[in-house]
Motif scaffolding. Structure first.
Motif, mmCIF file in Angstrom:
data_model
loop_
_atom_site.group_PDB
_atom_site.id
_atom_site.type_symbol
_atom_site.label_atom_id
_atom_site.label_comp_id
_atom_site.label_asym_id
_atom_site.label_seq_id
_atom_site.Cartn_x
_atom_site.Cartn_y
_atom_site.Cartn_z
ATOM 1 N N ALA A 209 82.822 84.174 33.540
ATOM 2 C CA ALA A 209 83.252 84.643 34.859
ATOM 3 C C ALA A 209 82.072 85.197 35.654
ATOM 4 O O ALA A 209 81.934 84.930 36.859
ATOM 5 N N TRP A 210 81.220 85.979 34.976
ATOM 6 C CA TRP A 210 80.075 86.567 35.687
ATOM 7 C C TRP A 210 79.119 85.473 36.159
ATOM 8 O O TRP A 210 78.629 85.502 37.291
ATOM 9 N N VAL A 211 78.836 84.502 35.302
ATOM 10 C CA VAL A 211 77.947 83.401 35.684
ATOM 11 C C VAL A 211 78.549 82.621 36.848
ATOM 12 O O VAL A 211 77.850 82.290 37.819
ATOM 13 N N LEU A 212 79.843 82.323 36.783
ATOM 14 C CA LEU A 212 80.486 81.547 37.845
ATOM 15 C C LEU A 212 80.454 82.308 39.171
ATOM 16 O O LEU A 212 80.132 81.728 40.220
ATOM 17 N N ALA A 213 80.775 83.581 39.150
ATOM 18 C CA ALA A 213 80.753 84.365 40.386
ATOM 19 C C ALA A 213 79.343 84.433 40.970
ATOM 20 O O ALA A 213 79.157 84.341 42.198
ATOM 21 N N THR A 214 78.352 84.588 40.109
ATOM 22 C CA THR A 214 76.969 84.612 40.587
ATOM 23 C C THR A 214 76.598 83.271 41.211
ATOM 24 O O THR A 214 75.937 83.209 42.257
ATOM 25 N N ARG A 215 77.005 82.184 40.578
ATOM 26 C CA ARG A 215 76.693 80.858 41.106
ATOM 27 C C ARG A 215 77.386 80.610 42.445
ATOM 28 O O ARG A 215 76.833 79.943 43.322
ATOM 29 N N VAL A 216 78.596 81.129 42.589
ATOM 30 C CA VAL A 216 79.281 80.984 43.883
ATOM 31 C C VAL A 216 78.472 81.680 44.974
ATOM 32 O O VAL A 216 78.255 81.119 46.052
ATOM 33 N N ARG A 217 78.010 82.900 44.710
ATOM 34 C CA ARG A 217 77.217 83.617 45.717
ATOM 35 C C ARG A 217 75.917 82.865 46.024
ATOM 36 O O ARG A 217 75.515 82.740 47.182
ATOM 37 N N ASN A 218 75.243 82.362 44.977
ATOM 38 C CA ASN A 218 74.020 81.596 45.199
ATOM 39 C C ASN A 218 74.313 80.328 45.987
ATOM 40 O O ASN A 218 73.547 79.944 46.891
#
Length: 995
Positions: A927-936
């Motif tokens: 979840a943390w990786v996915l949310a970070t990738r969405v922001r990027n």
């Protein structure tokens, strides 16, 4: 007579002229017929100019002795009087033992070298046919053939013709010989000749007008019945004629052989019929032929027999040749075939293999042929069977760089000249460089290397072979080739109407505007336009494989306009690795990377360097930034220089991120999204730290020179301290200082505050680049507290007033710039606060939970969907980070692995310590990786920060593409996000809130 114990003057002169056995040469000069020439400097000079003076003299003696007594004087007089004849004859004798043998057997053939007229310098097929006209059988044909070969060799070794002209003459002689042999076969079987039409098609080097001295002559036979004849009987008659022709050329007689005629390139090879009708050939090629057979047909040329039938064959097979590149896996098949050839070379020979080995002639030929077959579908100017002519056409058309083509041409000529001279010595078919010192010496001298022939030869050979190998790898394995080969013929050279239709079919929203871009880029006759015409059909497809093809093409035009006069730009895209595909992916992926590139277009070069997209470490970056700041005239210029480095490095990071997310043929998609996130966070963190260090140096130099009156450090906080910043993140910091010895505390404080103010001013100067904002709101007392404190002041505050949220914030504290020793002491100060002994009390845990619940209710933007907000929404960054941080504060005192500023690292340590079960840890990490990738992704696509999915359909599709979703699957992407973060929220409720 030579006096014993003394060396004659002739002996010394012979040594100077390159004789290796001067004593033997003296004895030979005493034979009848040559003794009168012993002291003649003209003869010795001519012998000394040959490849092997000893060999030339021995051959001359044999020739003189073979002359009838009545003609010997005429021969020697001609030898002395006619320099062209003397140079030709002795040149041949010094280079070819085999042709010396021929002259000894046929002593009158020297007369064929006397004529020195313009027409004799570059004979063609007709002249050779006249030279072979009197041959009536296999033996007389061989004699006449060797006589013609003697003249070719004479022109070759004397430099009257270059290596390409000599190869063409050899091919023309082969053509004349095939015609003569066919005529002999016809005269021996007039009934067969009357029954059929037979055409001889030259293949390989003979077909390509680039034959060796000794080589198989590859042919294909085409037969048709004569008018009124039965087809079956006619083909049998044609087969008998073809077989007789082959025997005439191939059989060994007292005069040796001419050369083997090889018909194994015919359909079905040696298992197929020797002669086929034209329709049978076409049926085979259309149904059964393999890729290599079409490559072989590139050199097909009608040379003998029925000219009309030969022309029909060439006209029929040519379209098939230029369609071959459309076959499935065509490029990889050709590449595999070349590798198989190298793999089959015996290990003991590979280093001496001039033709087939790495860096050999085949490397040039295969690279040229592959480029021809791929690009020749739409450019008839490439339809040459001659390697050097085709190479020149490829260079003229912009398919190969001019410098590369020139180097390949030079190397190919040198290697072919080596091959010619090696074969000429004994007229044996070989491509191995000799090992014997005498052979190497003769070979080197024959190529004009006279100072130290063996050493010079080895040096030049290795140099040219290295050039060939390097350029073969560059051209033959060029990624662009396979992409061009996969285009339909009509897609390669587009008419305006066809281009408009293709653009619309590819998904361009504004085909008319796209067509204008194409015309601006590719119209005209300049070399730049020619290269663009090669690149654009492929680029259009790559742009179309994105959410916004129009933006990709527009970006490409802007970059091309900016770099239009830069010589390396288009060469890079055409030649270097996956540079063109990488650029297409980057330009069509959103706004951030193209905007950065257009402000620093020279950064395109990073896309062609295999290591160009690897992030650079903080030490390297800081060194470069500080050096640039040191060269600047004032603080504003200094920060502008630091921003220039940041711009380029942000592009490097963004490009690597996009290419790793999308993948290219050379660089497949990064299988681990977490690795991409970590790489981006680390790279941007290091870059921001180096930029802040540069701004600090600029601010200090502006007022205080090289040293501030107080020691000063910048402590990274939040995502900055955690090495988890995104492309548009602020830099959360604390400032700490400590007065230098002898400096008043108030003076030190004023200096520290002024330097902070100047740093912030410099970093906030207007710029089109993504801003780097310094946020110091996590300092003690927040916005109400002083911007900078001494270490002692921090210690006093944290001892008396620190709240639990401040201890939590300090979990991310890490020195980023300034005085390193002071930064380390600050970390020693705060470690007991962020990792409290015996962990947190229940009151502190309740306070952290209360603060988190309050943040969720108050800070989520009005109207935002809590299930899709990457930072503050359900199962998003905040949920995972607060959960991990609570574990760090509760257990960090006992678990050293938890003492890290990085979220994923701390999460892994918590799992390793048994604080989180495996499945729950994996879910939180995902979840943390996915949310970070969405922001990027949002920042990459829109060019400005955002915490939720964009509403614009094209932008949403671009985010989906970055996250690995194909077009039309954005709904699936959103649902996957909700599902993953919903599961994460359930774990947060349990681990953080204790639900």
């Amino acid at each position: 007579m030579t006096v014993p114990g003394r060396r004659s003057s002739t002996f010394s002169r012979l040594l100077r002229h390159g004789f290796t056995d001067p004593s033997g040469a003296e004895r030979l000069l005493d034979v009848p017929g040559l003794s009168a020439l012993r002291g003649d400097p003209v003869l010795l000079d001519a012998l000394g100019a040959t490849a092997d003076p000893d060999l030339a003299l021995r051959g001359l003696v044999r020739l003189v002795e073979a002359q009838p007594e009545t003609e010997r004087q005429t021969f020697t007089a001609t030898l002395l009087a006619a320099k062209p004849f003397r140079d030709r004859l002795l040149g041949v004798l010094g280079a070819s033992e085999a042709l010396a043998d021929h002259l000894a057997r046929h002593p009158r053939d020297w007369e064929s070298l006397v004529t020195y007229e313009a027409v004799d310098l570059h004979p063609g097929v007709a002249e050779f046919e006249r030279g072979l006209a009197e041959a009536v059988d296999a033996v007389s044909l061989r004699v006449a053939y060797r006589r013609c070969l003697l003249a070719i060799a004479a022109r070759d070794v004397c430099g009257t013709t270059d290596v390409a002209q000599a190869a063409a003459e050899l091919a023309d002689l082969a053509t004349a010989t095939l015609r003569a042999a066919l005529a002999i076969a016809r005269s021996a079987a007039p009934a067969d000749a009357a029954m059929c039409r037979l055409a001889v098609i030259a293949m390989g080097k003979c077909g390509g007008h680039e034959l060796n001295y000794v080589s198989d002559v590859d042919v294909i036979f085409v037969g048709e019945p004569a008018e009124g004849a039965d087809e079956g009987k006619a083909i049998q008659a044609a087969t008998r004629l073809a077989s007789h022709l082959m025997r005439i050329c191939s059989e060994t007689t007292v005069e040796g052989t001419i050369w083997p005629v090889d018909a194994n390139l015919r359909p079905e090879g040696r298992n197929g019929p020797l002669v086929r009708t034209l329709s049978s050939h076409l049926a085979y090629y259309q149904r059964w032929a393999k890729t290599w057979e079409f490559q072989a047909l590139l050199k097909a040329r009608a040379v003998a027999g029925d000219p009309e039938l030969g022309a029909q064959y060439i006209d029929a097979v040519s379209p098939l040749v230029w369609q071959a590149a459309e076959r499935e896996n065509f490029v990889t098949d050709v590449q595999k075939m070349r590798r198989r050839v190298v793999d089959n070379i015996p290990a003991a020979q590979i280093d001496r293999e001039l033709k087939l080995g790495p860096g050999g002639l085949r490397d040039v030929e295969f690279a040229v042929q592959l480029l021809q077959l791929v690009h020749g579908r739409s450019d008839a100017g490439l339809h040459s069977g001659t390697t050097l002519d085709a190479l020149a056409a490829l260079a003229a058309g912009g398919y190969v760089g001019r410098a590369d083509a020139s180097q390949l041409d030079e190397a190919y000529r040198f290697l072919r000249a080596m091959e010619h001279r090696i074969q000429l010595y004994r007229l044996r078919r070989t491509h191995l460089v000799p090992e014997d010192e005498a052979d190497l010496r003769r070979l080197g001298r024959s190529l004009g290397l006279r100072t130290d022939p063996v050493a010079e030869l080895n040096k030049e050979w290795k140099r040219h072979a290295a050039v060939v190998r390097r350029l073969h790898e560059k051209l033959f394995y060029r990624p662009l080739l396979d992409a061009v080969a996969q285009l339909a013929p009509g897609e390669i050279r587009l008419s305006p109407k066809a281009a408009g239709q293709r653009l619309e079919a590819l998904g361009y929203a504004d085909p008319a505007a796209a067509l204008r871009h194409l015309e601006a880029l590719a119209s005209g006759v300049s070399r730049k336009a020619a290269i663009q015409r090669t690149l654009l059909p492929v680029l259009l497809g790559w742009f179309a494989d994105s959410a916004d093809p129009d933006a990709g093409l527009l970006g490409f035009r802007k970059v091309s306009d900016a770099l239009g006069k830069t010589p390396w730009y288009l060469r890079l895209l055409r030649d270097e690795g996956a540079a063109a595909e990488n650029l297409a992916r980057v330009l069509s992926a959103g706004r951030l990377a193209p905007d950065l590139l257009l402000r620093a277009p020279e950064a395109v070069a990073l896309l062609g360097d295999p290591g160009g997209l690897r992030p650079r470490g903080r030490d390297h970056l800081e060194q470069e930034v500080l050096a640039a700041v040191g060269r600047a005239d004032d603080a504003e210029q200094a920060v502008a220089a630091a921003r220039g480095v940041r711009r380029r490095e942000l592009f490097r990071t963004a490009a690597a991120d996009l290419i790793g997310s999308y993948g290219t043929e050379d660089s497949p998609r990064e299988p681990d999204p977490g690795a991409l996130v970590d790489r981006v966070g680390e790279a941007v963190t290091d870059l921001n730290a180096a930029t802040i260090a540069g701004a600090l140096r600029a601010a200090v130099r502006a007022e205080w020179g090289e040293e501030l009156p107080t020691r000063f450090a910048v402590i990274g906080m939040g995502r900055f301290g955690g090495h988890e910043v995104g492309y548009g993140s602020d830099a959360d910091v604390l400032f700490v200082h400590e007065p230098r010895e002898g400096v008043d505390e108030q003076e030190a404080a004023r200096a520290a505050n002024r330097v902070v103010a100047e740093m912030r001013r410099l970093l906030q100067l207007p710029t089109a680049d993504p801003p780097l904002l310094i946020d110091a709101d996590l300092r003690p007392e927040g916005k109400s507290g002083p911007m900078v404190r001494t270490l002692k002041s921090y210690a006093a505050y944290y001892h008396r007033w620190s709240l639990v949220w401040e201890s939590q914030a300090l979990l991310r504290a890490e020195p980023m710039a300034g005085d390193r020793e002071l930064g380390d002491r600050f970390i020693e100060l705060v470690d007991p606060l962020r990792y409290p002994a015996e962990g947190l009390g229940e009151d502190a845990v309740r306070e952290i939970r209360r603060l988190k619940a309050r943040m969720e209710s108050e800070r989520l933007p009005r109207g935002a969907d809590p299930t899709l907000h990457a930072k503050l929404g359900r199962g998003g960054l905040s949920d995972v980070e607060w959960t991990v941080q609570l574990l760090q504060m509760r257990h960090g005192w006992a678990e050293p692995g938890l003492r890290t500023t990085r979220t994923r690292e701390a999460l892994a340590a918590a799992h390793a310590a048994g604080l989180i079960p495996t499945e729950e840890a994996q879910t939180l990490d995902e979840a943390w990786v996915l949310a970070t990738r969405v922001r990027n992704a949002v920042m990459l696509v829109r060019g400005r920060p955002g915490d939720t999915f964009p509403s614009d359909p094209r932008e949403l599709a671009a985010v989906g593409r970055y996250l690995g979703y194909e077009a039309g699957h954005v709904g699936e992407m959103v649902e996957d996000y909700r599902r993953i973060t919903r599961r994460a929220r359930g774990i947060v409720d349990e681990l953080f809130y204790g639900a």
